[in-house]
Design a protein around this motif. Structure first.
Motif, PDB file in Angstrom:
ATOM      1  N   ALA A 161      56.500  24.301  42.304  1.00 32.10           N
ATOM      2  CA  ALA A 161      57.374  24.734  43.401  1.00 32.10           C
ATOM      3  C   ALA A 161      56.695  25.658  44.407  1.00 32.10           C
ATOM      4  O   ALA A 161      57.091  25.713  45.568  1.00 32.10           O
ATOM      5  N   GLY A 162      55.685  26.377  43.988  1.00 30.65           N
ATOM      6  CA  GLY A 162      55.086  27.393  44.840  1.00 30.65           C
ATOM      7  C   GLY A 162      54.422  26.829  46.084  1.00 30.65           C
ATOM      8  O   GLY A 162      54.155  25.627  46.191  1.00 30.65           O
ATOM      9  N   GLY A 163      54.150  27.719  47.023  1.00 33.93           N
ATOM     10  CA  GLY A 163      53.403  27.341  48.210  1.00 33.93           C
ATOM     11  C   GLY A 163      52.130  28.159  48.294  1.00 33.93           C
ATOM     12  O   GLY A 163      51.478  28.194  49.321  1.00 33.93           O
ATOM     13  N   PHE A 164      51.799  28.830  47.202  1.00 36.35           N
ATOM     14  CA  PHE A 164      50.686  29.770  47.192  1.00 36.35           C
ATOM     15  C   PHE A 164      49.402  29.091  46.755  1.00 36.35           C
ATOM     16  O   PHE A 164      49.423  28.160  45.956  1.00 36.35           O
ATOM     17  N   PRO A 165      48.253  29.613  47.216  1.00 39.34           N
ATOM     18  CA  PRO A 165      46.974  29.205  46.643  1.00 39.34           C
ATOM     19  C   PRO A 165      46.840  29.817  45.247  1.00 39.34           C
ATOM     20  O   PRO A 165      47.645  30.658  44.855  1.00 39.34           O
ATOM     21  N   ASP A 166      45.819  29.401  44.496  1.00 41.13           N
ATOM     22  CA  ASP A 166      45.596  29.955  43.158  1.00 41.13           C
ATOM     23  C   ASP A 166      44.800  31.249  43.293  1.00 41.13           C
ATOM     24  O   ASP A 166      43.656  31.239  43.750  1.00 41.13           O
ATOM     25  N   VAL A 167      45.407  32.350  42.865  1.00 39.20           N
ATOM     26  CA  VAL A 167      44.744  33.649  43.010  1.00 39.20           C
ATOM     27  C   VAL A 167      43.489  33.731  42.140  1.00 39.20           C
ATOM     28  O   VAL A 167      42.571  34.503  42.425  1.00 39.20           O
ATOM     29  N   ALA A 168      43.420  32.878  41.094  1.00 42.27           N
ATOM     30  CA  ALA A 168      42.224  32.873  40.234  1.00 42.27           C
ATOM     31  C   ALA A 168      40.994  32.375  40.994  1.00 42.27           C
ATOM     32  O   ALA A 168      39.862  32.565  40.560  1.00 42.27           O
ATOM     33  N   LEU A 169      41.220  31.720  42.148  1.00 44.09           N
ATOM     34  CA  LEU A 169      40.081  31.218  42.933  1.00 44.09           C
ATOM     35  C   LEU A 169      39.568  32.243  43.944  1.00 44.09           C
ATOM     36  O   LEU A 169      38.604  31.989  44.659  1.00 44.09           O
ATOM     37  N   VAL A 170      40.235  33.391  44.029  1.00 45.45           N
ATOM     38  CA  VAL A 170      39.791  34.415  44.981  1.00 45.45           C
ATOM     39  C   VAL A 170      38.475  35.043  44.499  1.00 45.45           C
ATOM     40  O   VAL A 170      38.326  35.351  43.313  1.00 45.45           O
ATOM     41  N   ASP A 171      37.555  35.198  45.400  1.00 44.93           N
ATOM     42  CA  ASP A 171      36.248  35.798  45.110  1.00 44.93           C
ATOM     43  C   ASP A 171      36.392  37.325  45.113  1.00 44.93           C
ATOM     44  O   ASP A 171      36.017  38.016  46.064  1.00 44.93           O
ATOM     45  N   VAL A 172      36.935  37.844  44.011  1.00 43.78           N
ATOM     46  CA  VAL A 172      37.221  39.283  43.941  1.00 43.78           C
ATOM     47  C   VAL A 172      35.931  40.102  44.047  1.00 43.78           C
ATOM     48  O   VAL A 172      35.894  41.145  44.727  1.00 43.78           O
ATOM     49  N   ASP A 173      34.850  39.614  43.431  1.00 46.31           N
ATOM     50  CA  ASP A 173      33.584  40.356  43.523  1.00 46.31           C
ATOM     51  C   ASP A 173      33.111  40.462  44.976  1.00 46.31           C
ATOM     52  O   ASP A 173      32.647  41.511  45.412  1.00 46.31           O
ATOM     53  N   GLY A 174      33.253  39.373  45.687  1.00 44.83           N
ATOM     54  CA  GLY A 174      32.826  39.371  47.084  1.00 44.83           C
ATOM     55  C   GLY A 174      33.686  40.294  47.932  1.00 44.83           C
ATOM     56  O   GLY A 174      33.192  40.976  48.839  1.00 44.83           O
ATOM     57  N   ILE A 175      34.978  40.319  47.633  1.00 44.39           N
ATOM     58  CA  ILE A 175      35.881  41.187  48.404  1.00 44.39           C
ATOM     59  C   ILE A 175      35.621  42.659  48.060  1.00 44.39           C
ATOM     60  O   ILE A 175      35.629  43.518  48.938  1.00 44.39           O
ATOM     61  N   ARG A 176      35.360  42.920  46.789  1.00 45.22           N
ATOM     62  CA  ARG A 176      35.024  44.300  46.407  1.00 45.22           C
ATOM     63  C   ARG A 176      33.783  44.765  47.172  1.00 45.22           C
ATOM     64  O   ARG A 176      33.773  45.856  47.767  1.00 45.22           O
ATOM     65  N   ALA A 177      32.757  43.929  47.183  1.00 48.68           N
ATOM     66  CA  ALA A 177      31.522  44.289  47.888  1.00 48.68           C
ATOM     67  C   ALA A 177      31.784  44.490  49.379  1.00 48.68           C
ATOM     68  O   ALA A 177      31.246  45.409  50.005  1.00 48.68           O
ATOM     69  N   ALA A 178      32.620  43.636  49.936  1.00 54.47           N
ATOM     70  CA  ALA A 178      32.925  43.731  51.369  1.00 54.47           C
ATOM     71  C   ALA A 178      33.665  45.031  51.681  1.00 54.47           C
ATOM     72  O   ALA A 178      33.383  45.704  52.680  1.00 54.47           O
ATOM     73  N   THR A 179      34.617  45.403  50.822  1.00 52.02           N
ATOM     74  CA  THR A 179      35.359  46.643  51.035  1.00 52.02           C
ATOM     75  C   THR A 179      34.442  47.856  50.953  1.00 52.02           C
ATOM     76  O   THR A 179      34.509  48.768  51.782  1.00 52.02           O
ATOM     77  N   LEU A 180      33.580  47.854  49.931  1.00 53.85           N
ATOM     78  CA  LEU A 180      32.656  48.985  49.775  1.00 53.85           C
ATOM     79  C   LEU A 180      31.748  49.086  50.997  1.00 53.85           C
ATOM     80  O   LEU A 180      31.497  50.185  51.512  1.00 53.85           O
ATOM     81  N   ALA A 181      31.293  47.953  51.488  1.00 58.12           N
ATOM     82  CA  ALA A 181      30.435  47.964  52.679  1.00 58.12           C
ATOM     83  C   ALA A 181      31.206  48.501  53.884  1.00 58.12           C
ATOM     84  O   ALA A 181      30.689  49.296  54.674  1.00 58.12           O
ATOM     85  N   ALA A 182      32.463  48.097  54.017  1.00 57.29           N
ATOM     86  CA  ALA A 182      33.267  48.561  55.156  1.00 57.29           C
ATOM     87  C   ALA A 182      33.479  50.075  55.087  1.00 57.29           C
ATOM     88  O   ALA A 182      33.312  50.783  56.089  1.00 57.29           O
ATOM     89  N   LEU A 183      33.809  50.573  53.895  1.00 51.21           N
ATOM     90  CA  LEU A 183      34.061  52.020  53.761  1.00 51.21           C
ATOM     91  C   LEU A 183      32.775  52.825  53.933  1.00 51.21           C
ATOM     92  O   LEU A 183      32.796  53.970  54.379  1.00 51.21           O
ATOM     93  N   GLU A 184      31.648  52.223  53.567  1.00 49.77           N
ATOM     94  CA  GLU A 184      30.359  52.899  53.690  1.00 49.77           C
ATOM     95  C   GLU A 184      29.870  52.888  55.147  1.00 49.77           C
ATOM     96  O   GLU A 184      29.461  53.914  55.671  1.00 49.77           O
TER      97      GLU A 184
END
Lengths: 403, 403
Positions: B36-59
């Motif tokens: 029924a959902g319309g969502f993508p699968d959150v398990a496919l999100v590149d959490v490591d890449g997003i973590r690195a991106a956030t740290l780079a942005a804050l730095e």
């Protein structure tokens, strides 16, 4: 080329890009000292705390932070915000608030849910510029009640309510933008009594209340409403993390009677579905970490020093050319040119001269929805250090005496 | 108690909380398999890449990530998004797009800038549910052109344009929601010719185009518009990072003719001022990191397997009870109950039986703004693995034969 396929909606006839935006283009001028902004100082943001909060969110709740979320808001953040409000004396449950994309979105949702074209809305004169434009886009006819150093004129407010039966009244009772004024405890009670008596909805916008200098302001209308029978059901309260935690998270919240909250949530579904869960999970972890108190204490001290430097400087260097009530918190000094001894009495003219001297502020007229006072101006002390503020005031003094 | 101080705007009469939301409340039932959902699968999100991106942005750019930002969007993100579009064949400059709070906000800004009450807007039948509600809140009268396996019926679309002179046409040409259909190259060219000929604004919503299974879809209308004279000025293109990077960032973008873009930015000022700069700086760093390609490749492979499992299962287990065109990308299979041999032919009835068997999907009728086809249904394969999908289809088969 212009796209002839584009035909705009009639509602756009009611608003225009603000004069302030044009002024802001001048601020790029090298060396200018700006009292013009409405922003908090980004140097006061607890970046280390936010970094830690983000890492905790991605570690502990990646599915919550990386997926779509409930339109009402991310549950752990709603809990934290309810506790935050409770600590300030307002009894609020998590399900009585919706998380918004900044408190600007709360205004937008109020416009969408409440304002039909031609409806009357009462605001303060002066009030937040983006409120005026936001409500006008929904077709509101705005009326204003005057503000003095003690906040809105409550007698005039009641007269306007009786005469115009507004859809709602919008107030920034604490350290107002642009007025800097704080509604006294006695006036707060009267506002609540008026709301209950006339069954008039009151919107309390409170982005600055946590930024007091020495002593906390009177309790919010929301907190007080529990002691004024029938008033709580007439109250909407908008809060924001933009001035206390970080404007970059773009998170606010709105507390409203259940029926209104439900419609606002429905409208939010079709406005942006939900506010960033990544930002929400980060904010929830930050609030949970307990760092907010220390962070606020630091901001209060810094802003208090800057406000004092600005007020003292204005008194010393501009003397009888200007009058103002020193604010007790927030980000703004609202001042009025007196025109004494033939000195400049027009905010626009003074602004033009000030820019020439390398200092900027915002003329006050655009903050009025009707009957602007052209002698007013808004000065923000938030983003310059004390030394810069002193230099800026000296430049203002030079601008006063320049032709 | 209900707040009698609250009187709602007339526009709310036009919309209601959707039937789908009611259905979603049933999904909490333990063990249910949901299509029924319309969502993508959150398990496919590149959490490591997003973590690195956030740290780079804050730095690297704490002041950018933690402060208010330009309403148009954070400059480094606008640059990255323009490059992202260029890589897909559309010539787009950074100043030709506005960053939005999810692509839902692009729809809201289109409604706000373009739709006066009573204006006609043409959509696909069926189309995205939140589009219908969003435009109706602004008073739009919606008309629909039918969709088949090759996308919208272009002849019918042109007839409707000539007859009704709509403010604009809204299409999801690639892996449509809910239709799963992709507009053929030939039809794309015809849509652009029609737009130019009748000077009709076309909105291309493209949240799914990057999620193809084997081969890329035809170029977007935006990319193609450069080869169809006069069509580019009639085109709006909406994109989203929600299905490709993370829905948690809540970021989309809208490319529009300059005059429309300027008004949309003005309206966004009063909707939410700017999208989270924290999310924007993170997204900009992620796109700069070059991890997007690998991330998309992984998602394509996983969704392709799941789509295949669902389509094969439906063919094998439901046989002639159901008909559908297998999608070539996206998140959805759109199917129609045939009613063959007296089998169930009503989507609502089939949904009720399916829930009893422990499997959920969304009946198709609410996706139509007019003349709903009650035999239709939408099945998403996005968030269940292949094994679950097979079990879910078996349950659908049982529901088919249950009374």
């Amino acid at each position: 080329m212009s796209a002839s396929a584009v035909r705009f909606a009639d509602r756009l006839d009611k608003v225009e890009t603000s004069a302030i935006r044009e002024l802001f283009k001048l601020l790029g001028k090298p060396g200018i000292i700006s009292f013009a902004g409405g922003f908090p100082d980004v140097a006061l943001v607890d970046v280390d705390g936010i970094r830690a909060a983000t890492l905790a969110a991605l570690e502990q709740e990646p599915a919550g932070a990386m997926q779509y979320g409930a339109t009402e808001g991310y549950a752990p953040l709603r809990e934290q915000l309810a506790s935050f409000m409770q600590a300030k004396g307002a009894s609020v449950a998590a399900d009585q608030l919706v998380v918004t994309t900044g408190s600007q979105q709360a205004l937008d949702l109020l416009g969408k849910t409440l304002i039909s074209p031609g409806d009357k809305v009462i605001v303060e004169g002066p009030t937040f510029l983006a409120t005026i434009q936001c409500f006008r886009l929904y077709g509101a006819e705005l009326l204003s009640a005057p503000v003095d150093g003690d906040g809105v004129d409550v007698d005039r407010l009641e007269q306007l309510i009786v005469e115009h039966q507004p859809k709602f009244v919008y107030l920034i009772p604490t350290f107002g933008n642009p007025s800097g004024a704080t509604l006294t405890l006695e006036r707060r009670r009267r506002v609540l009594e008026i709301a209950a008596r006339h069954q008039t909805l009151i919107v309390e916008d409170d982005p600055y209340g946590d930024l007091y200098f020495d002593t906390p302001p009177p309790p919010s209308l929301l907190a007080l409403s529990e002691s004024v029978p029938g008033s709580r059901d007439c109250l909407v309260h908008c809060g924001s993390l933009s001035k206390t935690l970080s404007a970059g998270l773009r998170l606010g919240w709105m507390i409203a009677p259940p029926e209104l909250l439900a419609k606002a949530v429905m409208c939010k579904q079709f406005s942006d579905a939900n506010s960033s869960t990544f930002a929400q999970a980060t904010a929830a972890q930050y609030l949970k970490s307990g760092r907010m108190d220390a962070n606020l204490k630091r901001a209060r001290t810094v802003y208090a020093e800057r406000a004092q430097a600005l007020c003292e400087g204005l008194r010393t260097e501009l003397g009888d050319a200007i009058e103002f009530v020193a604010p007790q918190g927030g980000l703004f000094v609202w001042a009025r040119l007196t025109g004494a001894r033939g000195q400049v009495a027009d905010g626009n003219e003074f602004s033009r001269r000030a820019i020439e001297q390398g200092v900027a502020f915002v003329p006050g007229a655009p903050f009025y929805c009707e009957q602007p006072d052209p002698a007013t101006l808004r000065l923000s002390f938030a983003t310059s250090d004390v030394e810069k503020i002193r230099e800026g005031v000296s430049r203002l003094a030079r601008a006063l005496h320049a032709a």
